[in-house]
Design a protein around this motif. Structure first.
Motif, PDB file in Angstrom:
ATOM      1  N   VAL A 162       0.845  -1.192   0.000  1.00 28.13           N
ATOM      2  CA  VAL A 162       0.000   0.000   0.000  1.00 28.13           C
ATOM      3  C   VAL A 162       0.883   1.246   0.000  1.00 28.13           C
ATOM      4  O   VAL A 162       1.825   1.350   0.798  1.00 28.13           O
ATOM      5  N   PHE A 163       0.559   2.180  -0.887  1.00 29.05           N
ATOM      6  CA  PHE A 163       1.286   3.446  -0.964  1.00 29.05           C
ATOM      7  C   PHE A 163       0.297   4.591  -1.135  1.00 29.05           C
ATOM      8  O   PHE A 163      -0.818   4.393  -1.629  1.00 29.05           O
ATOM      9  N   TYR A 164       0.730   5.777  -0.741  1.00 28.87           N
ATOM     10  CA  TYR A 164       0.005   6.992  -1.076  1.00 28.87           C
ATOM     11  C   TYR A 164       0.658   7.596  -2.323  1.00 28.87           C
ATOM     12  O   TYR A 164       1.863   7.454  -2.528  1.00 28.87           O
ATOM     13  N   GLU A 165      -0.142   8.262  -3.140  1.00 25.67           N
ATOM     14  CA  GLU A 165       0.427   8.911  -4.315  1.00 25.67           C
ATOM     15  C   GLU A 165      -0.366  10.158  -4.670  1.00 25.67           C
ATOM     16  O   GLU A 165      -1.582  10.235  -4.434  1.00 25.67           O
ATOM     17  N   PHE A 222      -4.366   9.658  -4.140  1.00 32.40           N
ATOM     18  CA  PHE A 222      -4.553   8.231  -4.401  1.00 32.40           C
ATOM     19  C   PHE A 222      -4.017   7.363  -3.265  1.00 32.40           C
ATOM     20  O   PHE A 222      -3.001   7.689  -2.644  1.00 32.40           O
ATOM     21  N   VAL A 223      -4.688   6.232  -3.058  1.00 33.03           N
ATOM     22  CA  VAL A 223      -4.114   5.117  -2.325  1.00 33.03           C
ATOM     23  C   VAL A 223      -3.901   4.010  -3.353  1.00 33.03           C
ATOM     24  O   VAL A 223      -4.845   3.593  -4.033  1.00 33.03           O
ATOM     25  N   VAL A 224      -2.646   3.581  -3.500  1.00 34.43           N
ATOM     26  CA  VAL A 224      -2.288   2.556  -4.482  1.00 34.43           C
ATOM     27  C   VAL A 224      -2.075   1.236  -3.739  1.00 34.43           C
ATOM     28  O   VAL A 224      -1.232   1.148  -2.848  1.00 34.43           O
ATOM     29  N   MET A 225      -2.852   0.218  -4.111  1.00 34.74           N
ATOM     30  CA  MET A 225      -2.764  -1.082  -3.442  1.00 34.74           C
ATOM     31  C   MET A 225      -2.413  -2.166  -4.462  1.00 34.74           C
ATOM     32  O   MET A 225      -3.044  -2.252  -5.516  1.00 34.74           O
TER      33      MET A 225
END
Length: 283
Positions: A162-165, A222-225
């Protein structure tokens, strides 16, 4: 002899979009403290105005946090309660506050969490990816080389990543994912709890094409999963599978010589080794 009560730092989670998500407890704390340390006072003043709360605020962000520690400690020592908030969500989760909380705990001041919204947990709860284990990496590096290096190091991780972007880097991140994990299922969550909340699923290339064809989908935070790598079978599991096969062959009446040939064909290795193992089991 009476001892003056020291103040308490309340770490207060605030809405990530929908203001109705602020808890009753959080609102009560924000209205009762002596002052509020906010990541951006101009941004947070809108929330306080919505709540009808008028409390002195001071900024606490990544550039001044270390310098604020002594000032806030003095307020607490004087008995003042303070609320720590970020622009949205739970403080310290890819937001300022770590230095302050660490120092206050070392000085034995009370630090009380007031739980609430978090983009990380909100996104995971509706993404349809495994959540029994996940790894949160905050924001990926802005530079392409460093971003690729981070993702390559995590390529074999079996946890959901999981990352924030940010909107201006999301296409670059999808490009890097396409280079490092082209077939991996990815879910993008944007504008969480807001009017245009969206979840998009697909491979990195498919998602990039979707965002390019509809620029509205590239707006917002964004939350990138990313689904974790498939687990690898370790040596012990392979041995168990081999023993199961060998016993099954003998149980079905297959001869040792024929069984060794089948085992070598299915599992690899030399027929002589499988012959010896089958003979040992049979004996």
């Amino acid at each position: 002899m009476t001892h003056r009560r020291t103040g308490t730092l309340y770490v207060v989670a605030t809405p990530i979009g929908n203001l109705d998500d602020l808890s009753t407890r959080a609102a009560a704390i924000l209205g009762s403290v002596a002052r509020i340390a906010a990541e951006d006072t101009r941004h947070s003043s809108r929330l306080l105005g919505h709540l009808g709360i008028s409390v002195p605020m001071l900024s606490l962000h990544e550039h001044n946090e270390a310098a604020r520690v002594a000032q806030l400690t003095a307020y607490l020592a004087a008995g003042e309660d303070i609320a720590l908030i970020s622009d949205a969500g739970t403080p310290l989760i890819s937001d300022p506050g770590f230095i302050l909380v660490r120092e206050l705990r070392a000085l034995d001041y009370p630090v009380v969490p007031i739980p609430g919204p978090s983009a990380l947990i909100t996104a995971l709860s509706a993404a349809g990816l495994p959540t029994n284990r996940f790894r949160f990496g905050g924001f990926l590096p802005a530079k392409a080389g460093a971003r690729k290096q981070v993702l390559e190091a995590l390529r074999e991780s079996e946890e959901t990543l999981v990352f924030y972007e940010s909107p201006h880097r999301i296409l670059h991140t999808l490009d890097t994912l396409d280079a490092v994990m082209p077939e991996r299922p990815v879910v993008l969550a944007r504008e969480l709890t807001k009017t245009f909340e969206t979840f998009l699923s697909g491979t990195p290339a498919v998602l990039r094409e979707r965002l390019v064809s509809d620029p509205n989908q590239a707006r917002g935070e964004f939350v990138v999963m990313i689904e974790g790598a498939q687990p690898t079978v370790d040596t012990e599991q392979q041995e168990i599978s081999a023993d199961t096969l060998l016993n099954a062959l003998l149980a079905e009446g297959v001869g040792v010589k024929q069984g060794a040939a089948l085992a070598a064909r299915l599992l690899g290795g030399r027929k002589q080794v499988w012959y010896a193992r089958l003979q040992a089991i049979k004996d």
